[in-house]
Enzyme design. Structure first.
Site, PDB file in Angstrom:
ATOM      1  N   GLY A   1      16.605  40.484   4.422  1.00 56.42           N
ATOM      2  CA  GLY A   1      17.885  40.910   5.473  1.00 56.42           C
ATOM      3  C   GLY A   1      18.903  39.964   5.626  1.00 56.42           C
TER       4      GLY A   1
ATOM      5  N   GLU B   1      20.727  40.085   2.648  1.00 60.18           N
ATOM      6  CA  GLU B   1      21.414  41.407   2.499  1.00 60.18           C
ATOM      7  C   GLU B   1      22.538  41.394   3.366  1.00 60.18           C
ATOM      8  OE1 GLU B   1      17.490  43.328   2.907  1.00 60.18           O
ATOM      9  OE2 GLU B   1      18.532  44.751   1.825  1.00 60.18           O
TER      10      GLU B   1
ATOM     11  N   GLU C   1      10.921  40.836  -0.056  1.00 60.04           N
ATOM     12  CA  GLU C   1      10.328  41.906   0.459  1.00 60.04           C
ATOM     13  C   GLU C   1       9.194  42.565  -0.330  1.00 60.04           C
ATOM     14  OE1 GLU C   1      13.748  41.592   0.361  1.00 60.04           O
ATOM     15  OE2 GLU C   1      14.576  42.243   2.222  1.00 60.04           O
TER      16      GLU C   1
ATOM     17  N   ALA D   1      14.677  40.278   8.068  1.00 65.53           N
ATOM     18  CA  ALA D   1      14.600  40.968   9.155  1.00 65.53           C
ATOM     19  C   ALA D   1      13.377  40.672   9.933  1.00 65.53           C
ATOM     20  CB  ALA D   1      14.237  42.382   8.882  1.00 65.53           C
TER      21      ALA D   1
END
Ligand code: CO8
Length: 267
Positions: free
Chosen positions: A118, A121, A141, A74
């Site tokens: 992310g 993911e 993270e 992200a």
């Protein structure tokens, strides 16, 4: 919280879409930021996924990034000022990252370079992951005092088991492609130069089959993650019986008996 659909008025789209035969290739396109997944990129990806899913000429979808990064996570810079009320009000992740869960056609992640946070993911949310030798997977993270919040804490243990998932999530350890292969995180590892050709060949093969059958198989396999064995078997049986309501199943069976190639009408 929202960002522009491209970096500037003259910039290229954040997701490049290209169709070859019955395969839609979606390329994440923020190379200078290692494809960090900001809101605009995830909006664009969601829109492209839904477009491909609705297009009867498309039978399978491939998502890829650059040689250096599938996606490095992200967009950290974008998140720095957000407060609790911002992410709740804007349904961060839920609003656009989860669009991929609505896609009925198979989605293949073709991963070279970093698939972190992310990015990892997103790959886990795809149906199949093919890794290049250069692929690197991590959920780092914890180093940001965050957590893998785009499905990572749920999909990773289902993919590789609790012990290895805890190890990765709690230590931020990075897996190389060979380890990811051994762990069962990816379906195959190929030389970098072979990544896209092999992903496209796999997608082309899948897209040559009857789409109702392919969608039913994807749905049934996904049930294995979301139901008990008994419920999953019951669902699978319903899906099997439903095949007999399709023209394609009768064509597939008859073509085998007649020793000819089936002609599927995706109905
Ligand atoms: N977000 C924003 N920008 C990024 C990101 C990122 N995730 N990753 C890289 N970039 C940018 C860098 O800032 C740099 O920009 P600039 O050139 O302007 O300085 C550019 O991309 C190139 O990066 P590096 O210079 O760092 O390249 P290196 O080859 O030296 O390193 C790494 C590559 C190891 C991948 C390194 O960039 C890195 O560690 N990136 C961050 C990885 C990370 O922590 N990812 C997880 C992010 S959090 C997340 O994904 C949560 C998802 C679920 C949502 C829930 C909320 C948390």
């Amino acid at each position: 919280m929202s960002a522009p659909a491209s970096e500037s008025a003259s910039a290229e789209p954040l997701v490049l879409a290209d169709t070859t035969g019955r395969v839609r290739l979606l390329r994440l396109n923020r190379p200078a930021q290692l494809n960090a997944l900001n809101d605009a990129l995830m909006d664009a990806l969601g829109a492209e996924l839904l477009k491909a899913d609705a297009d009867p000429q498309v039978g399978a979808i491939v998502i890829t990034g650059s040689d250096k990064a599938f996606a490095a996570g992200a967009d950290i810079a974008a998140m720095t000022d957000w407060r609790y009320q911002d992410v709740v009000a804007n349904q961060f992740i839920t609003r656009n990252w989860e669009t991929i869960r609505r896609v009925r056609k198979p989605v293949i992640a073709a991963v070279a370079g970093f698939a972190m946070g992310g990015g990892c993911e997103l790959a886990l949310a795809c149906d199949i992951i093919i890794a290049a030798d250069s692929a690197r997977f991590a959920l780092p993270e914890v180093k940001l005092a965050m957590l893998p919040g785009a499905g990572g804490t749920q999909r990773l243990p289902r993919a590789i088991g609790k012990a290895k998932a805890m190890d990765m999530c709690l230590s931020a350890r990075m897996l190389d492609a060979a380890e990811a292969d051994r762990y069962g995180l990816v379906s195959r590892v190929v030389p970098d130069a072979e990544l896209l050709p092999q992903a496209m060949a796999l997608a082309t093969n899948i897209a040559s089959f009857s789409m109702p059958a392919v969608a039913a198989i994807k749905d049934a396999v996904n049930r294995a993650y979301e139901s008990s064995l008994a419920e999953g078997i019951t669902y699978e049986r319903q899906q099997l019986y439903a095949r007999f309501a399709t023209d394609d199943a009768h064509e597939g069976l008859a073509a085998f008996v007649a020793k000819r190639k089936p002609v599927f009408r995706h109905a």
